[in-house]
Scaffold this active site. Structure first.
Site, PDB file in Angstrom:
ATOM      1  N   VAL A 155      31.493  30.272  33.619  1.00 33.70           N
ATOM      2  CA  VAL A 155      31.565  31.624  33.049  1.00 33.70           C
ATOM      3  C   VAL A 155      30.974  31.640  31.634  1.00 33.70           C
ATOM      4  O   VAL A 155      30.219  32.548  31.270  1.00 33.70           O
ATOM      5  CB  VAL A 155      33.022  32.153  33.063  1.00 33.70           C
TER       6      VAL A 155
ATOM      7  N   GLY B 109      30.775  25.477  48.161  1.00 39.23           N
ATOM      8  CA  GLY B 109      31.032  25.726  46.740  1.00 39.23           C
ATOM      9  C   GLY B 109      31.857  26.979  46.484  1.00 39.23           C
ATOM     10  O   GLY B 109      31.967  27.438  45.351  1.00 39.23           O
TER      11      GLY B 109
ATOM     12  N   LYS C 172      46.905  37.789  39.265  1.00 38.18           N
ATOM     13  CA  LYS C 172      46.100  39.008  39.092  1.00 38.18           C
ATOM     14  C   LYS C 172      46.924  40.264  39.364  1.00 38.18           C
ATOM     15  O   LYS C 172      46.836  41.249  38.619  1.00 38.18           O
ATOM     16  CB  LYS C 172      44.879  38.938  40.007  1.00 38.18           C
TER      17      LYS C 172
END
Ligand code: HSE
Length: 442
Positions: free
Chosen positions: A14, A187, A205
């Site tokens: 990120v 992945g 979340k």
């Protein structure tokens, strides 16, 4: 023109995406926001690796203090992962008057109350758009676009890894282990996917979305969480026969001054739009009293989708620093009721249930099960019994062992658990009963 200096801590997937967007989209961001955003320094523990977005030497910090002690840096972007280190980092940054942008859902879900309280005292903003559903701007939608609504319910697919696995099991009949292995090879799943498959990531979340929707913090350890590790392909097949698709759903509903928050494998009707969300995609359905149902769909992870969300927070905070207004409202946005939320007890959940009993194929079994259901006031909506012995069912004491599936109308968790206990105590079943909750209107 106002220039805002930014520092990034953590240079993984990120971090590289955020640096790339900040550098390559600098002019676009300026045109859209009126602020020049300058990536001044990045800190990571080890610069001796190959990075997808290499940085010039002058931007590489060799210590965290280079960022924390730099008075020009107004925003620290925390992209490290874990809980303890980023918690200490955020406290240090806040003490020095720096605003924070983070993608760290675990930290906000488990220590949001502490960190927001310290930040509020200092007038510091914390941006966390990237913490939930990656590139989908669901935080901003709840905070701004849907501000005129009382949120009745928010539910969604918030974990891409498990959605990839369940899609593969549903479409290709794979078993859990094979589907997980494939996700790892491609992945999509982490080398250690524990927090994804056991539901914790989705719970982090939904805890954040519940706080934002209902205006207070909650005790994360009290959330009901069930993962997908034990899902058997047979249940996916039998659910299909009943018109359902299995998803790992994260749900938050407000009622009677409480919030019901739960994460578990859930059967959804195949015509529910969330049933069509396949692979690594995320989607969130929000039901507001004015807007009705609104669905948000997109990529929930990955370098650039997550960077898109991180940069939106950097721009947002930079604008309010430049304009010098709007901070008060923003600071308090996650716990706007200034209270702790009470969570509904698990025994008080009301929903529909798919129950798979494993029973011998002998006279009177269905009648016995039905009698227990009647005793606990559970109404049966559909029944599937398979005559053919499915391979996983063994012959036991020369009796044929078969799956008996009952779909119920809405019932209380308490009654369901008591009924199953009684059925198992009466030795009507020969294996543990499979319970899958069903989100379907009646
Ligand atoms: N590992 C998560 C997922 C993404 O599979 O959706 C980061 O929260």
């Amino acid at each position: 023109m106002k220039k805002i200096d930014v520092g990034i801590v953590g240079y993984g997937v990120v971090g590289n995406g955020v640096a790339k967007v900040l550098e390559e989209k600098k002019d676009l961001l300026y045109k859209k926001s009126g602020v020049e955003i300058n990536l001044k320094k990045v800190f990571t523990r080890n610069w001796n690796k190959k990075f997808p977005y290499p940085l010039p030497e002058e931007k590489k910090a060799q210590s965290l203090d280079e960022l924390l002690n730099d008075d020009d840096i107004a925003i620290i972007v925390e992209l490290t992962g874990g809980v303890d280190f980023p918690y200490q980092l955020m406290k240090s940054a806040i003490e020095r008057g720096k605003h924070i942008v983070t993608a760290n859902k675990a930290l906000l879900a488990e220590k949001g109350k502490e960190i927001f309280s310290i930040a509020e005292d200092k007038g510091i903003r914390i941006g966390y758009e990237a913490a939930v559903a990656g590139g989908i701007p669901i935080i901003r939608a709840l905070r701004e676009g849907l501000v005129a609504n009382k949120i009745l319910k928010i539910y969604g697919i918030l974990n891409g890894t498990t959605n990839y696995i369940l899609t593969n099991m549903y479409k290709k009949g794979k078993d859990f282990k094979t589907a997980l292995k494939e996700a790892q090879e491609l992945g999509y799943a982490e080398a250690d996917p524990t927090l994804d498959i056991n539901g914790t990531d989705a719970a982090h979340k939904i805890a954040i979305l519940a706080s934002l929707s209902y205006g207070g913090f909650l005790d994360f350890s009290q959330i009901y969480i069930e993962g997908i590790e034990s899902i058997h392909p047979l249940d996916i097949e039998l659910g299909k026969e009943l018109g359902y698709v299995l998803k790992l759903l994260a749900i938050a509903k407000g009622h009677n001054g409480e919030v019901e928050v739960r994460v578990h494998p859930t059967f959804l009707p195949e015509d529910n739009p969330l049933s069509k969300v396949d692979g690594v995609f995320n989607a969130v359905m929000v039901e507001g009293d004015n807007v009705g149902e609104s669905m948000f769909y997109g990529e929930g992870a990955g370098s650039l989708p997550t960077a898109s969300a991180v940069v939106s927070d950097i721009v947002d905070i930079s604008k309010s620093i430049a304009e010098g207004v709007g901070r008060e409202i923003e600071i308090t946005s996650m716990n706007w009721e200034h209270k702790d939320l009470s969570l509904t007890r698990v025994s008080d959940f009301y929903t529909r249930y798919y129950l798979r009993f494993t029973v011998p194929d002998v006279t009177g079994i269905l009648a016995k099960v039905a009698a227990v259901f009647a005793k606990f006031n559970i109404s049966i909506a559909a029944v599937i019994q398979k005559e053919k012995v499915v391979s996983m069912y063994r012959e036991k004491n020369s009796e044929k062992i078969i799956p008996l599936v009952i779909l119920t109308h809405t019932a209380s968790e308490n009654n369901i658990q008591q009924a199953i206990k009684e059925i198992e105590n009466q030795e009507i079943t020969v294996e543990k009963t499979v319970i899958i909750r069903v989100e379907d209107e009646e």
